[in-house]
Design a protein around this motif. Structure first.
Motif, PDB file in Angstrom:
ATOM      1  N   HIS A 111       0.810  -1.217   0.000  1.00 49.01           N
ATOM      2  CA  HIS A 111       0.000   0.000   0.000  1.00 49.01           C
ATOM      3  C   HIS A 111       0.851   1.278   0.000  1.00 49.01           C
ATOM      4  O   HIS A 111       0.564   2.233  -0.730  1.00 49.01           O
ATOM      5  CB  HIS A 111      -0.903  -0.035   1.238  1.00 49.01           C
ATOM      6  CG  HIS A 111      -1.750   1.171   1.412  1.00 49.01           C
ATOM      7  ND1 HIS A 111      -2.878   1.402   0.664  1.00 49.01           N
ATOM      8  CD2 HIS A 111      -1.644   2.221   2.260  1.00 49.01           C
ATOM      9  CE1 HIS A 111      -3.421   2.548   1.040  1.00 49.01           C
ATOM     10  NE2 HIS A 111      -2.689   3.071   2.013  1.00 49.01           N
ATOM     11  N   HIS A 115       1.316   4.429  -2.594  1.00 53.74           N
ATOM     12  CA  HIS A 115       1.275   5.887  -2.350  1.00 53.74           C
ATOM     13  C   HIS A 115       2.499   6.552  -2.996  1.00 53.74           C
ATOM     14  O   HIS A 115       2.395   7.643  -3.542  1.00 53.74           O
ATOM     15  CB  HIS A 115       1.282   6.188  -0.849  1.00 53.74           C
ATOM     16  CG  HIS A 115      -0.082   6.154  -0.200  1.00 53.74           C
ATOM     17  ND1 HIS A 115      -1.141   6.921  -0.629  1.00 53.74           N
ATOM     18  CD2 HIS A 115      -0.549   5.454   0.872  1.00 53.74           C
ATOM     19  CE1 HIS A 115      -2.198   6.693   0.143  1.00 53.74           C
ATOM     20  NE2 HIS A 115      -1.864   5.801   1.055  1.00 53.74           N
ATOM     21  N   SER A 135       0.222   9.731   5.798  1.00 56.40           N
ATOM     22  CA  SER A 135      -1.158   9.250   5.775  1.00 56.40           C
ATOM     23  C   SER A 135      -1.658   9.088   7.198  1.00 56.40           C
ATOM     24  O   SER A 135      -1.027   9.548   8.157  1.00 56.40           O
ATOM     25  CB  SER A 135      -1.224   7.923   5.006  1.00 56.40           C
ATOM     26  OG  SER A 135      -0.643   6.907   5.787  1.00 56.40           O
ATOM     27  N   ASP A 311      -6.527   7.107  -0.197  1.00 57.71           N
ATOM     28  CA  ASP A 311      -6.480   5.706  -0.632  1.00 57.71           C
ATOM     29  C   ASP A 311      -7.297   5.475  -1.904  1.00 57.71           C
ATOM     30  O   ASP A 311      -8.443   5.907  -2.009  1.00 57.71           O
ATOM     31  CB  ASP A 311      -6.994   4.805   0.497  1.00 57.71           C
ATOM     32  CG  ASP A 311      -5.989   4.736   1.633  1.00 57.71           C
ATOM     33  OD1 ASP A 311      -4.847   5.226   1.449  1.00 57.71           O
ATOM     34  OD2 ASP A 311      -6.339   4.190   2.691  1.00 57.71           O
TER      35      ASP A 311
END
Ligand code: KG4
Ligand code: ZN
Length: 347
Positions: A111, A115, A135, A311
């Motif tokens: 993940h 980003h 984040s 996201d």
């Protein structure tokens, strides 16, 4: 090569179709904000259940919006780490089922690496560059050599930047999600009203001069807490604030948090002699952060559009193209893994 990407690491159920790692054909995001709002934060069990309920509809919508039939999809990617394990499992299981049924390769995607890739997907080409990822769960600096190759050079010692925004927003009774609400409240504050927590960035200055690239947001968060309690000793309720004072607290927190992020990022560029900088993750939507970077950075600073900062599945479907080329597909035994990685390299 056309990749269907699935993302379910936290509280957004998302699917996207991306061609050749660069052309976004669809990018569907179903947010769970309304479900978690009554609890003031993301509840893992509620998130996992909502992913399971929505995932098929979101995938169908991503395929339809991209005008793709299953036979036109060349690979399926799923974010399999880091994140809430119950949430991750839903996306990983859906991707495995499709890969098996459609006989397509499966690609597991990180993940945070997604980003980092968001800015390259949005057109930022400079390599190597420094990436600041800020984040709700992570705050780190990376030295990025290629889409599939990067290593961590600095990280938070305590709270993530988004987490600090959310917690301070909670102290100010701004609801959930707090980061955007806090920055909206702070937007009207003049420069003179932004200095309440300047001593925190001054204290961080000593570490900066030593070249320390790690972040800390808990001191700032605690300074806000004591400011609101009105005493540095004993127990006490948070004070009710007048509107003007509330705006000043929000704006001063935002100003100092942004200063901490900007200073460390520029320090990393200086340390590695790297001219380009890209920012990603939900906090990269913050307008003050964007302007402060412009004011202070001599180097090129790139921000993806907000929809690629928070996201989404397009960033991971795009990255999967490069991962497939460099390392080949993942096995069908791909598992969900909640822990963050320190570096990504080609196999
Ligand atoms: O990347 P993201 O969507 O999800 C995670 O992977 O965590 O980031 C969500 C975080 C939340 O903490 C949210 O409050 C913060 O990003 N955020 C903001 C803004 N928009 C989202 N923080 C400050 N200012 C904003 N405008
Ligand atoms: Zn994220």
């Amino acid at each position: 090569m056309r990749i269907l990407g699935i993302e379910s690491s936290c509280d957004e159920t998302a699917a996207a179709v991306v061609d050749d790692g660069s052309r976004i054909l669809s990018n569907i995001i179903a947010s769970q904000f309304d479900l978690h709002r009554p609890f003031g934060g993301v509840v893992p069990e509620v998130a996992a259940r909502a992913h399971a309920e929505k995932i098929t509809a979101v995938i169908d919508e991503a395929l339809a919006a991209s005008h793709s039939r299953p036979e036109q999809i060349d690979a399926i990617s799923a974010v399999n780490r880091p994140g809430l394990v119950g949430s991750l499992l839903v996306g990983v299981s859906a991707a495995k089922a499709l890969a098996l049924a459609w006989k397509k390769p499966l690609v597991g995607v990180d993940h945070i690496q997604g980003h980092v890739y968001a800015s390259m997907l949005a057109g930022f080409q400079r390599l190597p560059h420094i990436a600041l990822i800020v984040s709700g769960g992570h705050t780190s600096l990376y030295k990025v050599e290629a889409p599939e190759r990067a290593s961590i050079v600095g990280q938070t010692a305590d709270d993530a930047a988004g987490e600090a925004f959310d917690k301070v927003a909670k102290m100010l009774n701004l609801g959930f999600p707090g980061g955007p609400a806090l920055s909206k409240l702070a937007a009207g504050a003049p420069v003179e009203a932004r200095g309440l927590f300047k001593h925190i960035s001054a204290m961080a200055g000593a570490a900066d001069r030593k070249g320390d690239l790690d972040f800390s947001f808990s001191g700032l968060k605690t300074a806000v807490y004591y400011h609101l309690r009105g005493t540095s000793r004993g127990r006490g309720a948070l004070r009710e604030l007048k509107d003007e004072e509330r705006i000043a607290v929000a704006a001063s927190f935002e100003e100092t948090a942004c200063e901490l992020m900007v200073t460390k990022s520029l320090l990393a560029c200086e340390r590695f002699g790297i001219k380009g900088l890209a920012v990603g993750g939900g906090v990269a939507c913050n307008q003050r952060l964007r302007t402060m970077f412009k004011e202070r950075a001599a180097e090129e600073v790139f921000f993806p559009p907000p929809v690629l900062c928070t996201d989404n599945a397009a960033m991971s479907a795009g990255l999967a193209f490069h991962l497939l080329k460099s390392s080949g597909p993942s096995g069908l035994d791909l598992d969900a893994d909640p822990t963050p990685q320190r570096a990504w390299t080609t196999a």
